[in-house]
Design an enzyme around this catalytic site. Structure first.
Site, short mmCIF file in Angstrom:
data_model
loop_
_atom_site.label_atom_id
_atom_site.label_comp_id
_atom_site.label_asym_id
_atom_site.label_seq_id
_atom_site.Cartn_x
_atom_site.Cartn_y
_atom_site.Cartn_z
N ASP A 128 0.84 -1.19 0.00
CA ASP A 128 0.00 0.00 0.00
C ASP A 128 0.88 1.25 0.00
O ASP A 128 1.96 1.25 -0.61
CB ASP A 128 -0.95 -0.03 1.20
CG ASP A 128 -2.29 0.61 0.87
OD1 ASP A 128 -2.35 1.85 0.84
OD2 ASP A 128 -3.26 -0.12 0.63
N HIS A 179 -3.88 5.84 3.75
CA HIS A 179 -4.53 4.61 3.28
C HIS A 179 -3.81 3.36 3.78
O HIS A 179 -4.44 2.43 4.29
CB HIS A 179 -4.57 4.65 1.76
CG HIS A 179 -5.44 3.61 1.13
ND1 HIS A 179 -4.98 2.36 0.78
CD2 HIS A 179 -6.74 3.65 0.75
CE1 HIS A 179 -5.96 1.68 0.21
NE2 HIS A 179 -7.04 2.43 0.18
N SER A 232 -11.12 -1.33 -0.27
CA SER A 232 -9.82 -1.24 0.39
C SER A 232 -9.91 -1.57 1.86
O SER A 232 -8.97 -2.11 2.45
CB SER A 232 -9.24 0.17 0.23
OG SER A 232 -8.79 0.41 -1.06
#
Length: 795
Positions: free
Chosen positions: A166, A239, A583
């Site tokens: 990520d 994220h 996600s």
């Protein structure tokens, strides 16, 4: 190296006429990153020898050895045999003609879109209870025996290593503390790569490894902007930190967002599992203000090659592409295929392109593909209209407007330059301050970031903000850290507000009440409107997604370098934040896979996937069918096998296992015969739907088809009898031969055939949705229900 042909005159001119600088420059301009993939390594070469071999291939198409070495981006030399290099299309074509090359892939950057205090408790794991390994070997409080039993048996995942591909990690987050953890597992072979604001001390017994991958990104976009991100594994985006804490974050008490929303104990699914971080996503040049990220295929493939060699057990990848790529054209698919050979579980997000059909990414059968659904917690923001009507939206904005204020629709306050189809969008600098000042403004979701809409209302002098859904988003709303008193409404409620405004013209008013947190809200789970869905156009014989898990409004750890809205104009700092997308659902499944791996360390990745899929539920908490964003009954193309149930998955009774060789045989039937040079495809190939998968998809059925499956007894009791039952798709029959499976020991395998027959074609065509009919079958004993979905289209 054996070439089929080599007659490209333009390439020869480009490489030989070195004195013609303009022509040489033209050649350079046409160079792009490509991945040249050979399959797997034979194991008879050292890394240095592999690198030398890769150089030799490049030298065969480059003018000089120096040019060949300079063009190399990555040499994949652990599990994956291949390299990434800057090539002209002609050079890539030359290499693709070699017999030993499986595929040559033009590497296009893959962009991800935002693609947990309540979610694990909602899924059946009691994350509100805390575990102290130094005091006892049990929960401090007992609320769920099955959840406690699962976590206890798994040791909270303490020896399992979860790899996260990520945007990096914020190591200071409380979710990544290593207090009380045991020493790093001896199986770990990775490193802690230092870089900008990331030293070796940022790794610990929780974050045991960290790497970052920039070479591919910089070949595409040039050097990384020094102010846009850290040149290290540190996460500036948020994220990566978010998904890592969902999968394996520590139990953190009193976590909350925006002044107390969702206060509780935040936890990952496997709170004592170790984390290995592989940063592959970077700010897209030109999109830094909205934190748009790009993840290069060559970087991701290098990360997966390293992760497998480092010794991870589970890989979580919340990254996908809108491009529909076949098996060996997709870097994630190739990497996951080699992870399969090493028995590493790979979970990937399905994507956020719903509700459009046939949009899911990461569709390969060796990937666990995860859709997104809701939890049962809501943060109610009540809107009271001037006519006394109360409409309940959701908000996590700690502001109220208890007095009535004028209410206006953004389309009635837009400036003249705004295109007619965007007048309701509250685009930057689109609202008239004269019309908006002191009012509550209704804006519609769509173009631009949702938080920016509220910022535009504030800029124009508005006092409050209503974010309304259009039809495509249904009734699923996002929780956002807005800058004004706000509530977000589903589609039907939005229409009611619009009709009220129209019927009252200049006299419409409204107020916004204080937010309220409620549990057990509505029919949960329901499918998020954004979740990408099937049918699987790349592999029509494999039903995708595989599973759904919480992905809507999930609270988890956040990077303190990223504003909660991910909008550059927002200067707030938070430690925990809400985010939505597949996600977020993907690391939920990765966390569960880590727990199962801890309990059953010898199970294959296919067995773990089967356990998660066949124990899933297709009912919501009210005992009714899971619905979609519009309130209609959802299908397996949205939820796969159903909503995951962690407490059931460790004891599935039977599993549909599959070996690396089974997948190679599947690829032979698929038409790819050279995925592994060590495997020879048989002359007679089975149909692709015969891969031993926990679900069944039969495309273009004419008359009847026989689907073959094998199950392995993994139940606690050696002797068992399982009986067949199910519900066929409309107009079809599904029969099992035999219809009873008798087992005498654990580990015993039994095979059966499913006969799928068109009984009434007219009935089938009249009841199929989008050309497909859905059903299910199950094997049952006294305790287990081993359930599999069925999808069929007619030929």
């Amino acid at each position: 190296m054996r070439h089929k042909h080599n007659n490209d005159i333009s390439l020869l001119l480009c490489l030989s006429l070195l004195t013609l600088l303009p022509l040489l420059a033209k050649c350079d301009e046409h160079q792009k990153p490509y991945i040249v993939y050979f399959g797997g390594h034979s194991g008879d070469k050292t890394p240095a020898q592999i690198l030398e071999t890769h150089h030799s291939y490049l030298t065969s198409v480059k003018e000089t050895e120096e040019e060949a070495k300079a063009s190399l981006i990555y040499s994949y030399k652990h599990s994956i045999n291949g390299f990434a290099a800057s090539l002209t299309p002609e050079q890539a074509s030359q290499l693709n003609e070699l017999d030993e090359v499986v595929s040559v892939i033009e590497s296009r950057p893959r962009k991800y879109k935002p693609h947990t205090t309540r979610s694990w408790e909602f899924a059946g794991l009691n994350e509100a209870a805390t575990y102290n390994p130094q005091v006892s070997n049990r929960f401090d409080t007992e609320k769920s025996f099955m959840a406690e039993d699962l976590l206890h048996k798994a040791g909270y995942g303490k020896d399992v290593i979860v790899g996260i591909l990520d945007s990096g990690i914020w190591p200071e987050a409380r979710s990544f503390s290593d207090e009380g953890l045991e020493p790093i597992p001896k199986t770990w072979k990775g490193i802690c790569q230092t870089g900008q604001d990331f030293s070796s001390s940022h790794c610990n017994k929780k974050i045991i490894g960290a790497r970052y991958y920039l070479k591919g990104f910089e070949r595409h976009f040039g050097p990384l902007n020094a102010t846009s991100d850290y040149r290290s594994a540190r996460d500036k985006d948020g994220h990566g930190t978010h998904v890592a804490s969902i999968a394996a974050g520590r139990q953190v008490q009193n976590a909350s967002a925006f002044g107390g929303f969702a206060r509780g104990t935040a936890s990952g699914g496997a709170p004592l599992a170790r984390l290995a971080v592989y940063k592959v996503c970077w700010p897209t040049p030109g999109q830094e203000k909205t934190m748009g990220n790009t993840c290069g295929q060559e970087d991701m493939l290098a990360a997966m090659d390293d992760a497998i060699a480092d010794g991870v057990h589970v890989i979580s990848i919340s990254i996908g592409s809108d491009d529909l790529l076949s098996h060996m054209e997709d870097g994630i698919s190739i990497g996951a295929f080699h992870a399969l050979e090493r028995n590493v579980v790979v979970a990937c997000s399905a994507g956020n392109s719903g509700p459009t059909p046939a949009t899911l990414s990461n569709a390969a059968p060796w990937i666990m593909t995860v859709g997104a659904s809701s939890v049962d917690r809501a943060f109610l923001g009540r809107l009271v209209l001037g006519n006394g009507k109360m409409i309940t939206g959701q908000t996590v904005t700690p502001y109220t407007l208890p007095e009535r204020l004028p209410l206006i629709y953004a389309a009635d306050a837009a400036l003249p330059w705004v295109p007619k189809n965007e007048t309701d969008q509250c685009l930057p600098n689109s609202l008239s301050p004269e019309k908006v000042k002191g009012k509550i403004v209704l804006c519609i979701r769509g173009t631009t970031f949702r938080v920016l809409k509220g910022m535009e209302v504030k800029r124009a002098g508005g006092a409050g903000f209503i974010l309304g859904n259009s039809a495509e988003f249904g009734d699923a709303v996002y929780l956002e850290p807005h800058v004004l008193p706000t509530t977000a409404l589903g589609y039907n409620d939005t229409n009611e507000v619009i009709n009220y405004i129209k019927s009252n013209k200049d006299n419409a008013t409204a107020s916004l009440a204080e937010p309220e947190t409620v549990f057990g809200n509505g029919p949960a789970p329901f499918m998020a409107g954004f979740t990408s869905r099937g049918p699987n156009v790349i592999h029509p014989s494999i039903l995708k997604p595989d599973i759904t898990a919480p992905g809507l409004n999930i609270l988890a750890a956040w990077s303190e370098a990223s504003p909660p809205s991910k909008v550059s104009e927002d200067h707030r700092v938070v430690s925990y934040n809400f985010d939505s997308g597949t996600s977020m659902s993907c690391p939920h499944v990765a966390g569960l896979a880590a727990l199962i791996k801890a309990i059953h360390p010898t199970w294959s990745s296919a067995a773990i996937r089967s356990a998660i899929m066949t124990t899933a539920s297709v009912k919501n908490k009210k005992g009714e069918a899971i619905t979609d964003q519009s309130g209609d009954k959802a299908t397996p193309f949205e939820f796969g096998s159903g909503h995951f149930r962690p407490s059931r998955a460790a004891d599935p009774g039977l599993v549909y296992d599959a070996s690396y060789g089974d997948y190679l045989l599947y690829l032979c039937s698929y038409g790819l015969r050279n995925a592994d040079k060590r495997f020879e495809c048989p002359e007679v190939l089975p149909p692709t739907y015969d891969l031993n998968y926990p679900s069944v998809s039969v495309p273009k059925l004419n008359g009847s088809a026989t689907v073959r499956r094998t199950v392995t007894n993994v139940g606690g009791a050696g002797k068992a009898a399982y009986f067949f039952g199910g519900k066929p798709p409309p107009g079809l029959t599904v029969e099992a031969r035999p219809s009873v499976l008798y087992f005498s020991r654990v580990g015993e395998k039994k095979s059966f055939e499913l006969r799928v027959t068109v009984r009434n074609r007219t009935a089938a065509e009249g009841n199929f949705r989008g050309g497909y009919g859905f059903g299910w079958y199950a094997w049952r004993d006294d305790y287990h229900v081993v359930r599999s979905p069925i999808a069929v289209s007619l030929g």
